[in-house]
Design a protein around this motif. Structure first.
Motif, PDB file in Angstrom:
ATOM      1  N   LYS A   1       0.828  -1.208   0.000  1.00 39.89           N
ATOM      2  CA  LYS A   1       0.000   0.000   0.000  1.00 39.89           C
ATOM      3  C   LYS A   1       0.860   1.255   0.000  1.00 39.89           C
ATOM      4  N   LEU A   2       2.014   1.185   0.669  1.00 46.28           N
ATOM      5  CA  LEU A   2       2.913   2.341   0.673  1.00 46.28           C
ATOM      6  C   LEU A   2       3.460   2.598  -0.730  1.00 46.28           C
ATOM      7  N   VAL A   3       4.037   1.584  -1.352  1.00 41.73           N
ATOM      8  CA  VAL A   3       4.704   1.811  -2.640  1.00 41.73           C
ATOM      9  C   VAL A   3       3.712   2.065  -3.762  1.00 41.73           C
ATOM     10  N   SER A   4       2.435   1.690  -3.556  1.00 41.28           N
ATOM     11  CA  SER A   4       1.413   1.968  -4.571  1.00 41.28           C
ATOM     12  C   SER A   4       0.736   3.319  -4.352  1.00 41.28           C
ATOM     13  N   GLY A   5       1.055   3.978  -3.242  1.00 38.35           N
ATOM     14  CA  GLY A   5       0.469   5.281  -2.949  1.00 38.35           C
ATOM     15  C   GLY A   5      -0.877   5.220  -2.258  1.00 38.35           C
ATOM     16  N   LYS A   6      -1.328   4.028  -1.837  1.00 35.97           N
ATOM     17  CA  LYS A   6      -2.624   3.911  -1.175  1.00 35.97           C
ATOM     18  C   LYS A   6      -2.558   4.329   0.291  1.00 35.97           C
ATOM     19  N   GLN A   7      -1.379   4.307   0.883  1.00 34.72           N
ATOM     20  CA  GLN A   7      -1.192   4.801   2.242  1.00 34.72           C
ATOM     21  C   GLN A   7      -0.116   5.875   2.228  1.00 34.72           C
ATOM     22  N   LYS A   8      -0.230   6.824   3.142  1.00 39.16           N
ATOM     23  CA  LYS A   8       0.636   7.994   3.152  1.00 39.16           C
ATOM     24  C   LYS A   8       1.688   7.883   4.249  1.00 39.16           C
ATOM     25  N   TYR A   9       2.596   8.847   4.227  1.00 41.02           N
ATOM     26  CA  TYR A   9       3.582   9.021   5.290  1.00 41.02           C
ATOM     27  C   TYR A   9       3.719  10.516   5.529  1.00 41.02           C
ATOM     28  N   SER A  10       4.478  10.897   6.545  1.00 35.97           N
ATOM     29  CA  SER A  10       4.554  12.313   6.927  1.00 35.97           C
ATOM     30  C   SER A  10       5.077  13.173   5.782  1.00 35.97           C
ATOM     31  N   SER A  11       4.402  14.293   5.558  1.00 37.22           N
ATOM     32  CA  SER A  11       4.749  15.187   4.455  1.00 37.22           C
ATOM     33  C   SER A  11       6.176  15.720   4.555  1.00 37.22           C
ATOM     34  N   ILE A  12       6.728  15.821   5.754  1.00 39.75           N
ATOM     35  CA  ILE A  12       8.043  16.434   5.958  1.00 39.75           C
ATOM     36  C   ILE A  12       9.137  15.702   5.197  1.00 39.75           C
ATOM     37  N   PHE A  13       8.957  14.397   4.971  1.00 40.80           N
ATOM     38  CA  PHE A  13      10.026  13.616   4.361  1.00 40.80           C
ATOM     39  C   PHE A  13      10.044  13.717   2.838  1.00 40.80           C
ATOM     40  N   ASN A  14       9.193  14.577   2.296  1.00 41.69           N
ATOM     41  CA  ASN A  14       9.214  14.829   0.860  1.00 41.69           C
ATOM     42  C   ASN A  14       9.968  16.111   0.512  1.00 41.69           C
TER      43      ASN A  14
END
Length: 336
Positions: free
Chosen positions: A123-136
């Motif tokens: 789900k992470l690598v497919s973009g279905k789940q997110k992570y903290s915006s700061i790490f972008n």
């Protein structure tokens, strides 16, 4: 590398919402017990009955937290081979290793809710789940290593310490160790910046430029304003969260302003000032349009972060296959 896991689906030990044909009185009783447990401030454990929406909310939050720890290794890992001394390299290696461990604790906590680590990774690598915006956001100078430790880990501490008292047992227990280590990371970052601020004019300018870039993204880490946060009210009612986004953001600003003064850096907010009547600092509003752009995948490093994580996952497939084969052979040897 992602550890081998069983196929997706709730393990036998996890009890979720009752099936539709469960007696209505029994369902009402289970729901009442759940609400009473939360109201007392007691913990919900994996074997306890829980509403499906509670479970889904936890999966979303804990998975996002775990993903953030794993993706968060990348910005600082960018500087491991370019650290200015062996001491600084050892410190940075230890910190990145800690973040990997945090991800593993949190993925394990999430697995108790009936999802596999493999499913979460997909789900992470497919973009279905997110992570903290700061790490972008990119790490453009070595000073960013210290700024991330001071501001980003400082924001994480404000957000995560209350989670040690979250209503879901495995999540709260994982957070105790995570917070202890994050506290150490913040001190490491502050010490690095303090050392640079006692250095050359060029080093001091590097620190200030780094703080200028990371200040507003750090404020965005707490999520959108309470009025625009669709999940906060229910998460508070269930005891998953203990403070609202805006409360945590205010706490972070109040904590950070005196630290900035001690460092000798200026926080890039012309509206930042002490309000004697409120007993808190007033501060400006982050660019929430930018925040939404980053959350939706349009940040400076979104594509790079996910591509790197996907490649690492694919490159580690042979290790997972070997581990599963070894485990299967060991079982056969025991049977023999």
């Amino acid at each position: 590398m992602t550890a081998p896991t069983t196929p997706a689906g709730p393990p036998a030990s996890v009890t979720t919402a009752p099936a539709p044909d469960v007696d209505a009185d029994l369902a009402d009783g289970l729901a009442a017990d759940f609400e009473a447990t939360v109201a007392r401030g007691d913990r919900i454990e994996p074997r306890d009955w829980m509403p499906e929406k509670y479970r889904a909310t936890l999966v979303r939050q804990v998975a996002q937290h775990a993903h953030s720890e794993i993706i968060g290794m990348q910005p600082e890992g960018n500087w491991i081979t370019r650290a200015p001394s062996l001491r600084r390299k050892a410190i940075l290696l230890a910190k990145v290793q800690d973040e990997a461990g945090h991800g593993l604790y949190l993925y394990s906590a999430c697995e108790t809710l009936g999802v596999s680590r493999q499913e979460l990774t997909e789900k992470l690598v497919s973009g279905k789940q997110k992570y903290s915006s700061i790490f972008n956001y990119p790490t453009l100078s070595y000073a960013d290593v210290g700024t991330i430790g001071w501001l980003v880990d400082g924001a994480a501490i404000c957000n995560q310490v209350p989670l040690c008292r979250t209503s879901y047992g495995p999540y709260g227990r994982a957070m105790i160790r995570v917070c202890k280590e994050e506290s150490f990371h913040q001190r490491q970052g502050y010490e690095l910046l303090s050392t640079m601020m006692r250095g050359t004019d060029e080093q001091r300018a590097m620190v200030q430029e780094s703080v200028d870039r990371f200040w507003w993204p750090a404020l965005m880490m707490f999520g959108p304003p309470d009025a625009d946060s669709p999940n906060t009210a229910q998460s508070m009612a269930w005891g998953i969260k203990r403070d609202t986004n805006d409360e945590l953001r205010q706490k972070f600003v109040d904590m950070t302003v005196p630290q900035a003064a001690a460092l000798g850096v200026t926080l890039p907010d012309p509206e930042l000032r002490w309000d004697e009547e409120r007993g808190h600092h007033d501060f400006g509003s982050p660019d929430w349009d930018e925040f939404m752009t980053v959350v939706k995948g349009g940040g400076p490093c979104n594509a790079q972060r996910i591509a790197h994580r996907r490649a690492a996952h694919e490159d580690g497939e042979w290790v997972r296959d070997a581990a599963l084969a070894f485990a299967a052979r060991s079982r056969e040897q025991v049977r023999a």
